[in-house]
Design an enzyme around this catalytic site. Structure first.
Site, PDB file in Angstrom:
ATOM      1  N   TYR A   1       4.882   7.509  -6.434  1.00 16.39           N
ATOM      2  CA  TYR A   1       4.004   6.561  -5.719  1.00 16.39           C
ATOM      3  C   TYR A   1       4.107   7.048  -4.096  1.00 16.39           C
ATOM      4  O   TYR A   1       3.024   7.003  -3.619  1.00 16.39           O
ATOM      5  CB  TYR A   1       4.694   5.156  -5.815  1.00 16.39           C
ATOM      6  CG  TYR A   1       3.828   4.142  -4.778  1.00 16.39           C
ATOM      7  CD1 TYR A   1       2.925   3.496  -5.399  1.00 16.39           C
ATOM      8  CD2 TYR A   1       4.332   3.593  -3.691  1.00 16.39           C
ATOM      9  CE1 TYR A   1       2.205   2.487  -4.626  1.00 16.39           C
ATOM     10  CE2 TYR A   1       3.645   2.656  -3.008  1.00 16.39           C
ATOM     11  CZ  TYR A   1       2.655   2.074  -3.619  1.00 16.39           C
ATOM     12  OH  TYR A   1       1.971   1.032  -2.629  1.00 16.39           O
TER      13      TYR A   1
ATOM     14  N   LYS B   1       1.121   8.265  -1.709  1.00 16.47           N
ATOM     15  CA  LYS B   1       0.484   7.476  -0.615  1.00 16.47           C
ATOM     16  C   LYS B   1       0.409   8.415   0.683  1.00 16.47           C
ATOM     17  O   LYS B   1      -0.263   8.477   1.555  1.00 16.47           O
ATOM     18  CB  LYS B   1       1.551   6.283  -0.525  1.00 16.47           C
ATOM     19  CG  LYS B   1       1.123   5.259  -1.341  1.00 16.47           C
ATOM     20  CD  LYS B   1      -0.296   4.730  -1.462  1.00 16.47           C
ATOM     21  CE  LYS B   1      -0.315   3.296  -2.378  1.00 16.47           C
ATOM     22  NZ  LYS B   1      -1.517   2.966  -2.255  1.00 16.47           N
TER      23      LYS B   1
HETATM   24  P1  NAD Z   1      -2.804  -5.819  -7.182  1.00 13.38           P
HETATM   25  O1  NAD Z   1      -2.272  -5.483  -8.345  1.00 13.38           O
HETATM   26  O2  NAD Z   1      -2.951  -7.218  -6.592  1.00 13.38           O
HETATM   27  O3  NAD Z   1      -4.237  -5.240  -6.990  1.00 13.38           O
HETATM   28  C1  NAD Z   1      -4.713  -3.918  -7.366  1.00 13.38           C
HETATM   29  C2  NAD Z   1      -6.017  -3.999  -7.930  1.00 13.38           C
HETATM   30  O4  NAD Z   1      -6.252  -2.779  -8.507  1.00 13.38           O
HETATM   31  C3  NAD Z   1      -5.855  -4.652  -9.640  1.00 13.38           C
HETATM   32  O5  NAD Z   1      -7.058  -5.657  -9.606  1.00 13.38           O
HETATM   33  C4  NAD Z   1      -6.097  -3.544 -10.416  1.00 13.38           C
HETATM   34  O6  NAD Z   1      -6.759  -3.880 -11.792  1.00 13.38           O
HETATM   35  C5  NAD Z   1      -6.787  -2.575  -9.730  1.00 13.38           C
HETATM   36  N1  NAD Z   1      -6.513  -1.133 -10.507  1.00 13.38           N
HETATM   37  C6  NAD Z   1      -5.241  -0.899 -10.676  1.00 13.38           C
HETATM   38  N2  NAD Z   1      -5.632   0.681 -11.302  1.00 13.38           N
HETATM   39  C7  NAD Z   1      -6.995   0.714 -11.081  1.00 13.38           C
HETATM   40  C8  NAD Z   1      -7.839   1.865 -11.417  1.00 13.38           C
HETATM   41  N3  NAD Z   1      -7.336   2.857 -12.068  1.00 13.38           N
HETATM   42  N4  NAD Z   1      -9.027   1.805 -11.394  1.00 13.38           N
HETATM   43  C9  NAD Z   1      -9.694   0.459 -10.725  1.00 13.38           C
HETATM   44  N5  NAD Z   1      -9.048  -0.414 -10.460  1.00 13.38           N
HETATM   45  C10 NAD Z   1      -7.577  -0.539 -10.840  1.00 13.38           C
HETATM   46  O7  NAD Z   1      -2.133  -5.007  -5.857  1.00 13.38           O
HETATM   47  P2  NAD Z   1      -2.100  -5.037  -4.455  1.00 13.38           P
HETATM   48  O8  NAD Z   1      -0.794  -5.324  -4.094  1.00 13.38           O
HETATM   49  O9  NAD Z   1      -3.335  -5.902  -3.753  1.00 13.38           O
HETATM   50  O10 NAD Z   1      -2.313  -3.484  -4.136  1.00 13.38           O
HETATM   51  C11 NAD Z   1      -3.483  -2.978  -3.508  1.00 13.38           C
HETATM   52  C12 NAD Z   1      -2.960  -1.671  -2.831  1.00 13.38           C
HETATM   53  O11 NAD Z   1      -2.265  -1.711  -1.884  1.00 13.38           O
HETATM   54  C13 NAD Z   1      -2.530  -0.661  -3.861  1.00 13.38           C
HETATM   55  O12 NAD Z   1      -2.847   0.763  -3.496  1.00 13.38           O
HETATM   56  C14 NAD Z   1      -0.989  -0.616  -3.393  1.00 13.38           C
HETATM   57  O13 NAD Z   1      -0.325   0.651  -3.828  1.00 13.38           O
HETATM   58  C15 NAD Z   1      -1.107  -1.021  -1.968  1.00 13.38           C
HETATM   59  N6  NAD Z   1      -0.023  -1.734  -1.325  1.00 13.38           N
HETATM   60  C16 NAD Z   1       0.620  -2.920  -1.899  1.00 13.38           C
HETATM   61  C17 NAD Z   1       1.799  -3.174  -1.004  1.00 13.38           C
HETATM   62  C18 NAD Z   1       2.147  -4.635  -1.597  1.00 13.38           C
HETATM   63  O14 NAD Z   1       3.252  -4.812  -1.240  1.00 13.38           O
HETATM   64  N7  NAD Z   1       1.711  -5.384  -2.440  1.00 13.38           N
HETATM   65  C19 NAD Z   1       2.353  -2.461  -0.220  1.00 13.38           C
HETATM   66  C20 NAD Z   1       1.981  -1.060   0.048  1.00 13.38           C
HETATM   67  C21 NAD Z   1       0.726  -0.661  -0.469  1.00 13.38           C
END
Ligand code: NAD
Length: 261
Positions: free
Chosen positions: A148, A152
């Site tokens: 991951y 990123k």
């Molecule tokens: P989440 O699980 O709430 O939402 C992610 C969405 O992406 C889901 O609806 C899922 O179905 C969709 N998804 C996953 N794989 C997919 C694919 N191959 N094709 C299409 N859709 C797909 O997660 P989140 O926390 O909202 O994360 C959103 C982004 O933010 C991600 O890239 C995550 O890495 C990043 N992020 C999150 C955090 C955190 O603490 N939540 C921190 C840093 C970065």
């Protein structure tokens, strides 16, 4: 509040968490929104906020290319936000399977690249567009996330390269690097015991997690005409997680003074 009337935003991973909060924000500002997601129920989430929906896996570049062609023929997208993502388990490299490592690279790096390539390439032809990619504090520092984190880091790098590539074509590319954000994905990590909320809060200068709406606000700004002079930026939205880290060497963050020194 920005007026985004006339804009068409495509948001990958818009069925949940940060993507859904961004979709809600942009809908509220008058933009047309199309969500691409593969989860069951994402279509209903889209319908609830008046967004269009297409079931799509961002790792399937053929499907993404077809969707970009389809949308271009109807209402050409002016904004792309690449939120699709999955969190990784904190396994040592010796036990992290190749399958899980490959999936991290595929969903985040390849998926982001595929969407930028298909949608951004068409924006350049129209000389109009703003792209916001999603990295993570995990890609700016290091942690026990050996698929991951590098994926990123690569997204932040890719975003800068695309900003330089497409700037002359009138397309801006910026990247938001969220800190620990209260989304269903983080909830799953907390429930599994991989992370402890109290530790995450204590590690941030503001002493708390980030709300998805706070990430959405940064994405919305970077996508809007208000950010017309900004491209190639990587913006942490992390409640001060990155700036607080080095303080551990000095005994950690301090409580505010309660009286005059
Ligand atoms: P989440 O699980 O709430 O939402 C992610 C969405 O992406 C889901 O609806 C899922 O179905 C969709 N998804 C996953 N794989 C997919 C694919 N191959 N094709 C299409 N859709 C797909 O997660 P989140 O926390 O909202 O994360 C959103 C982004 O933010 C991600 O890239 C995550 O890495 C990043 N992020 C999150 C955090 C955190 O603490 N939540 C921190 C840093 C970065």
């Amino acid at each position: 509040m920005a007026d985004m009337t006339g804009q068409h935003a495509v948001i990958t991973g818009g069925g949940s968490g940060i993507g859904l909060a961004t979709a809600q924000l942009l809908r509220g500002q008058g933009a047309q929104v199309t969500i691409l997601d593969l989860a069951d129920g994402a279509d209903q989430a889209a319908a609830r906020i008046g967004a269009a929906f297409h079931k799509a896996d961002v790792t399937d570049e053929t499907a993404i290319e077809s969707l970009a062609e389809l949308l271009e023929a109807h209402t050409p997208p002016t904004i792309l936000v690449t939120c699709a993502g999955i969190l990784q388990r904190t396994l040592r490299p010796e036990v992290l399977s190749w399958g899980e490592w490959d999936r991290m690279i595929a969903v985040h790096l390849r998926g982001t690249y595929a969407c930028c390539r298909s949608f951004g390439g068409r924006m350049v032809k129209r000389r109009q567009g703003a792209i916001v990619t999603i990295a993570s504090v995990a890609g700016l520092g290091t942690g026990p996330l050996h698929g991951y984190g590098p994926a990123k880091a690569a997204i932040a790098h890719l975003s800068k390269g695309l900003a330089a590539e497409w700037g002359p074509g009138g397309v801006r590319v910026n990247c938001v690097a969220p800190g620990f954000t209260e989304t269903p994905a983080l909830d799953r990590g907390l429930s599994a015991g991989a992370l402890r909320a109290s530790r995450l809060e204590a590690a941030a200068a503001l002493g708390r997690l980030v709300a998805p709406q706070e990430i959405a606000a940064a994405i919305g700004f970077l996508a809007s005409p208000a950010a017309s002079g900004i491209t190639g930026a990587v913006l942490p939205v992390d409640a001060g997680y990155l700036v607080a880290g080095d303080w551990a060497a000095y005994g950690g963050l301090r409580e505010p003074l309660t009286d005059t020194p």
